[in-house]
Scaffold this active site. Structure first.
Site, PDB file in Angstrom:
ATOM      1  N   ARG A 231       0.870  -1.226   0.068  1.00 51.88           N
ATOM      2  CA  ARG A 231       0.014   0.132   0.048  1.00 51.88           C
ATOM      3  C   ARG A 231       0.869   1.319  -0.056  1.00 51.88           C
ATOM      4  O   ARG A 231       1.942   1.399   0.831  1.00 51.88           O
ATOM      5  CB  ARG A 231      -0.786  -0.080   1.183  1.00 51.88           C
ATOM      6  CG  ARG A 231      -1.909  -0.987   1.386  1.00 51.88           C
ATOM      7  CD  ARG A 231      -3.318  -0.319   0.346  1.00 51.88           C
ATOM      8  NE  ARG A 231      -4.397  -1.266   0.499  1.00 51.88           N
ATOM      9  CZ  ARG A 231      -4.453  -2.754   0.005  1.00 51.88           C
ATOM     10  NH1 ARG A 231      -3.635  -3.178  -0.978  1.00 51.88           N
ATOM     11  NH2 ARG A 231      -5.656  -3.301   0.281  1.00 51.88           N
ATOM     12  N   GLU A 260      -2.142   7.930  -6.107  1.00 52.86           N
ATOM     13  CA  GLU A 260      -2.191   7.178  -7.556  1.00 52.86           C
ATOM     14  C   GLU A 260      -3.281   7.870  -8.253  1.00 52.86           C
ATOM     15  O   GLU A 260      -4.443   8.251  -7.885  1.00 52.86           O
ATOM     16  CB  GLU A 260      -2.387   5.824  -7.211  1.00 52.86           C
ATOM     17  CG  GLU A 260      -1.119   5.081  -6.507  1.00 52.86           C
ATOM     18  CD  GLU A 260      -0.987   3.622  -6.381  1.00 52.86           C
ATOM     19  OE1 GLU A 260      -2.050   3.096  -6.725  1.00 52.86           O
ATOM     20  OE2 GLU A 260      -0.215   3.081  -5.570  1.00 52.86           O
ATOM     21  N   HIS A 278       1.502  -0.042  -9.976  1.00 55.41           N
ATOM     22  CA  HIS A 278       0.506  -0.807  -9.286  1.00 55.41           C
ATOM     23  C   HIS A 278       0.228  -2.030 -10.142  1.00 55.41           C
ATOM     24  O   HIS A 278      -0.994  -2.459 -10.276  1.00 55.41           O
ATOM     25  CB  HIS A 278      -0.590  -0.118  -8.817  1.00 55.41           C
ATOM     26  CG  HIS A 278      -1.350  -0.544  -7.703  1.00 55.41           C
ATOM     27  ND1 HIS A 278      -2.049   0.418  -6.835  1.00 55.41           N
ATOM     28  CD2 HIS A 278      -1.551  -1.673  -7.197  1.00 55.41           C
ATOM     29  CE1 HIS A 278      -2.482  -0.215  -5.717  1.00 55.41           C
ATOM     30  NE2 HIS A 278      -2.247  -1.694  -6.214  1.00 55.41           N
TER      31      HIS A 278
END
Length: 525
Positions: A231, A260, A278
């Protein structure tokens, strides 16, 4: 026939499973919020990934919606409190991406060790800088895992296969589970001092936010290489850049960022830094797995009433739900309280039901305690998977029933055994519906557990409450409720205060500085 909308791109097998199970399905992707709002009212279920936003506005328009299924772990795009208020079950698939994410962490570890991205760019530019890229072997290096749950345990297994030594920091990792995994259980400071590589495998909670802060990064071994596929927000990105620039940190690889999509970052362009957008769950196999799982879970719920991996609902029959719901709320609050206050390695959790509580189905009560307890450290736990997660971490769970009434008509007591000793809290229901704390670590106290709270242990002495009130007033903190308990006059006392806003670290520091204060902590319910 139930009807489901798949509103994000998903593997075709999801739609196949819905149809096989007798569920009508439409695949309509790429819609705006207004377009989704216009059509959602005709569906019983909504299957999503990360693009669709299930907001209050969408839920208000979803007059027939019964379940939202997220193919993946994160549910940041779902307003879970609003869904709960509307009676909509929210499900996710917390384990479908585990192997893929673990493998990505291992891939980034290799890339850091051998400077693969920079070497590739240099070579393709025609430079052939053979002497510039001097890497390190992984063999015999120490890998430090921050988080040893599902994904962390897979990383540990792969690292051991590479002949690395693996050490792990995880408050829920029992010594027995550590031996089973083949890792050494350590405290965070030990891990920071010893690890050649550090990988993070923990969700983002109040306890883990900035776990690799500037202070903790300074404690790391010189030349350490850090990988985060978990995370954003677990690492102080500015401090990480400073560590890379100074050479104290030998390299870092991030798949996740505080903000993000990360279109810009202070880390971009820093030497020995690798970034990916990601990609932790981005393999064909993972996409298939989560699509199949979410379709199976949603179809089972819509057709048979089965509940799996629900974030806001336990597995309960329709008949017992109304009676047991207040007990589950009490149990979850007690689990959360003891989870926030207990320190050290957790070996055992005991749930003791007395009086009327002992006559009920204990499984939902136990699951609610474990969910509240584990949610302090995990953002994917729910009442369905909490027992599995406790078992995975080697936590012994004891269930005790005493049908005879004690001081209260009904009582639930939660005790945890840690390496620091045993701690217990107890609560009851007022009017058979209002959860109330009645005992905290052996001290009688009556308190509601709600919102932001301040927990203080102090010496029972004249003037303390006045000093505390003045300190809070000077800090601009408004007290909602004030609950006090003590063992003996002049002995140890506990205070539980509900406040209107989040308790800040500065406020905790102020309270801890008051004469007579032994402990001060922020709590949240």
């Amino acid at each position: 026939m139930p009807k489901v909308l798949i509103s994000d791109k998903m593997d075709p097998k999801a739609a196949e499973i819905f149809r096989e199970r007798g569920v009508e399905v439409d695949e309509i992707t790429g819609k705006t919020q207004d377009e989704l709002k216009a059509i959602i009212g005709q569906y019983d279920g909504l299957a999503i990934r990360s693009s669709s936003k299930v907001t209050q506005e969408i839920l208000d328009a979803a007059t027939n919606l019964k379940v939202v299924g997220r193919a993946g772990i994160g549910v940041d795009n779902v307003d879970i409190p609003a869904a709960s208020a509307k009676g909509v079950v929210v499900m996710n698939t917390p384990f479908g991406n585990s192997i893929t994410t673990a493998e990505h962490a291992i891939a980034l570890m290799f890339a850091l060790a051998r400077q693969l991205p920079e070497a590739d760019l240099s070579t393709q530019a025609g430079k052939w800088e053979k002497n510039r890229f001097m890497g390190v072997e992984l063999t015999a290096k120490t890998l430090g895992l921050i988080g040893a749950g599902n994904i962390g345990s897979i990383v540990a297994d792969r690292a051991l296969g590479l002949r690395m030594k693996v050490i792990a920091f995880d408050p829920f990792l029992s010594p027995e589970r550590a031996v089973e995994m083949g890792v050494e259980k350590v405290e965070l400071d030990q891990l920071l001092a010893r690890a050649d590589f550090i990988t993070l495998h923990t969700p983002l909670t109040d306890q883990t936010r900035n776990i690799l802060s500037a202070e903790n990064l300074a404690k790391t071994k010189k030349g350490v290489r850090i990988i985060n596929c978990a995370r954003g927000g677990l690492i102080d990105e500015v401090a990480l850049k400073e560590g890379l620039d100074s050479g104290h940190i030998g390299g870092a690889a991030l798949d996740v960022f505080v903000s993000e999509p990360a279109k810009e970052s202070p880390l971009f362009g820093t030497p020995n830094f690798i970034s990916t957008p990601h990609l932790g769950a981005s393999t064909n196999e993972a996409q298939v797995n989560v699509a199949i799982q979410v379709a199976e879970q949603m179809a089972d719920f819509l057709v048979n009433g089965g509940v799996t991996n629900a974030l806001n609902m336990p597995s309960l029959s329709a008949e017992e739900a109304p009676r047991i719901k207040p007990y589950m709320e009490l149990a979850e609050k007690l689990g959360s309280l003891v989870g926030q206050l207990a320190h050290g390695s957790i070996a055992r959790v005991s749930i003791h039901s007395e009086g009327a509580a002992a006559e009920l189905n204990q499984k939902p009560i136990v699951s609610a305690v474990l969910a509240g307890f584990l949610r302090v450290h995990s953002d994917t736990v729910n009442m369905v998977n909490a027992p599995f997660l406790a078992k995975e971490r080697g936590i012994e769970v004891r269930e005790i029933k005493t049908e005879k009434e004690g001081d209260y008509h009904t009582l639930v007591r939660v005790s945890v055994k840690t390496d620091a000793g045993e701690r217990s809290v107890a609560g009851t229901l007022f009017g058979n519906k209002a959860p109330r704390l009645v005992e905290l670590f052996g001290i009688k106290v009556e308190a509601d557990l709600a919102g932001h709270m301040l927990y203080v242990v102090n010496e029972d002495a004249p003037g303390f409450i006045g000093r505390l009130g003045s300190a809070l007033g000077e800090a601009g903190v408004n007290i909602g409720t004030f609950h006090l308990g003590r063992r003996d006059a002049g002995g140890e006392a506990v205070l539980l205060l509900s406040v209107d806003d989040a308790v800040t670290p500065d406020l905790i520091a102020t309270v801890r500085a008051l004469p007579g204060v032994k402990t001060a902590m922020a709590l949240k319910f």
